[in-house]
Design a protein around this motif. Sequence first.
Motif, PDB file in Angstrom:
ATOM      1  N   MET A 299       0.841  -1.210   0.000  1.00 49.29           N
ATOM      2  CA  MET A 299       0.000   0.000   0.000  1.00 49.29           C
ATOM      3  C   MET A 299       0.874   1.258   0.000  1.00 49.29           C
ATOM      4  SD  MET A 299      -2.961  -1.205   2.677  1.00 49.29           S
ATOM      5  CE  MET A 299      -3.839   0.368   2.612  1.00 49.29           C
ATOM      6  N   ALA A 300       1.981   1.201   0.763  1.00 50.63           N
ATOM      7  CA  ALA A 300       2.918   2.330   0.781  1.00 50.63           C
ATOM      8  C   ALA A 300       3.527   2.529  -0.599  1.00 50.63           C
ATOM      9  CB  ALA A 300       4.005   2.096   1.818  1.00 50.63           C
ATOM     10  N   THR A 302       2.073   1.797  -3.354  1.00 49.55           N
ATOM     11  CA  THR A 302       1.008   2.387  -4.175  1.00 49.55           C
ATOM     12  C   THR A 302       0.937   3.894  -3.971  1.00 49.55           C
ATOM     13  OG1 THR A 302      -0.264   0.332  -3.983  1.00 49.55           O
ATOM     14  CG2 THR A 302      -1.471   2.305  -4.677  1.00 49.55           C
ATOM     15  N   VAL A 303       1.094   4.323  -2.715  1.00 46.67           N
ATOM     16  CA  VAL A 303       1.086   5.769  -2.421  1.00 46.67           C
ATOM     17  C   VAL A 303       2.250   6.452  -3.121  1.00 46.67           C
ATOM     18  CG1 VAL A 303       1.361   7.481  -0.589  1.00 46.67           C
ATOM     19  CG2 VAL A 303      -0.088   5.479  -0.204  1.00 46.67           C
ATOM     20  N   THR A 306       1.628   6.809  -6.699  1.00 44.36           N
ATOM     21  CA  THR A 306       0.636   7.862  -6.984  1.00 44.36           C
ATOM     22  C   THR A 306       1.308   9.223  -7.153  1.00 44.36           C
ATOM     23  OG1 THR A 306      -1.014   6.648  -5.691  1.00 44.36           O
ATOM     24  CG2 THR A 306      -1.450   8.982  -6.106  1.00 44.36           C
ATOM     25  N   LEU A 434       2.739   3.807   6.408  1.00 40.64           N
ATOM     26  CA  LEU A 434       1.747   4.215   5.405  1.00 40.64           C
ATOM     27  C   LEU A 434       1.328   5.671   5.599  1.00 40.64           C
ATOM     28  CD1 LEU A 434       0.111   3.086   3.052  1.00 40.64           C
ATOM     29  CD2 LEU A 434      -1.645   2.388   4.684  1.00 40.64           C
ATOM     30  N   GLY A 438       2.352   9.009   3.093  1.00 41.86           N
ATOM     31  CA  GLY A 438       1.246   9.801   2.545  1.00 41.86           C
ATOM     32  C   GLY A 438       1.341  11.265   2.941  1.00 41.86           C
TER      33      GLY A 438
END
Length: 450
Positions: A299-300, A302-303, A306, A434, A438
């Motif tokens: 997930m990190a 993915t951030v 992004t 995470l 972000g």
Amino acid sequence: MTFELTKEYVEHIQAAIEAQDDTTLRAEMEELYPADISGILYELDTETARYLLALLDRKVGAEILANLEVIDRQEFLQSFTSPDLAQYVDEMDSDDAVDLLNEQPIQTREEVIALLSDREQARFILDLLHYDEDVAGGLMQKELIKININLTVNQCIEEIRQQAENVENVYSVYVVDDADKLLGRVSLKKIVLARKNAKIADIYEEDVIFVETYRPAQEVSEVMQRYDLDAVPVVNVQGRLLGQITIDDVVDVITEQAELDIQAITGITGDVEEEDDTIWKLVGARLPWLIAGAVGSLMAATVINTFNSQLTKIAALAAFIPIIGSTGGNVGIQTASLIVQSLAEKSGLSATVGQRLAKMVLVALINGLIIGSLAGSYCLLIGEPRLVPVVSLALLTVVLLASFMGTITPIALNRFGINPAIASGPFITTVNDLLGIGVYFLIASLLLSI
């Protein structure tokens, strides 16, 4: 002098056993404590270990069996007959005897109890068998010294002499009424110094700390730690004295709880041991949090992906991703560990959630300002002055957020009856990684307009 078990010593003992040199073996074992002999048995196969144990005094052998780890003891005792076991159970404290018998098949357990020569021991064991092992009743031993409040000191001394034959260590002399209801305790010092015709009723202390049979083992250990007790009496709901729990049994509870907390902190679920458990059980204990950590890292990633365009424009942003993640994780673990420690020290004067958060904010603010300043100085050092406000503010925010998570999470888990120690491990680290990444890129986007 502390005994040190070496390979050479084990080989020496094995050679003596093979030669059936009983004189040497007995002489060697007489120099050692039962706990040291237990360590030797771990290094021997079942047959040689039994040979060595059979040479020892039954009382010593009983203590050795009580010291063995549960899994090793179960395996070792498989070759013992019920009469063999009965000889050792006869010499054990009732609580140790119950622990050993609970590990045996029901038929063996009943045969051993029937074969016991000490019928009082048999009665003690039967009384204890129906208690769960994780409550006070399951921890207590029946052996203790109790005297009636109506006795004189002289009568009391004679009663102590008779009862002490079956009690290994005299921690306290408990005072009861005719119905065996616990009234208090009297110290040996007072008994020795009092006149022989003095009444126990005149010298005993009414203020005695006790626990009921249904109290959880963890609560018992907390009581004994708080009041620095060597032993605590156990009563039933009517207040009748049934037994006592000694410090050696509580140490086992404290050690087991500490091991569970350490495993929870490191992301291991369940009570497992590297040497004793199967590969699949060890995998199952470790895998859940490893998967959770991997999902969090994905997930990190993915951030980060992004904000790929921001990294393309200012590649130096990538250099500070590790410090953002590690700082958040470290701060979270530190905060959660302190909160878990304070939750373990239960007190009616414990700080409220609001007080904990207020203190956390002040500590986090100071730490965040210092760390942010250091990171900002490094930005200047590498020639990236435009990143000074981004990295500094991001670290300050991350420290505040991580401290908040490290405070709230264990408190919330504790409220729901979940071991708060799990908040100090992979859970906090993953969540803060995470959040930190972000926050870092959001601040970079806002301040650098990219």
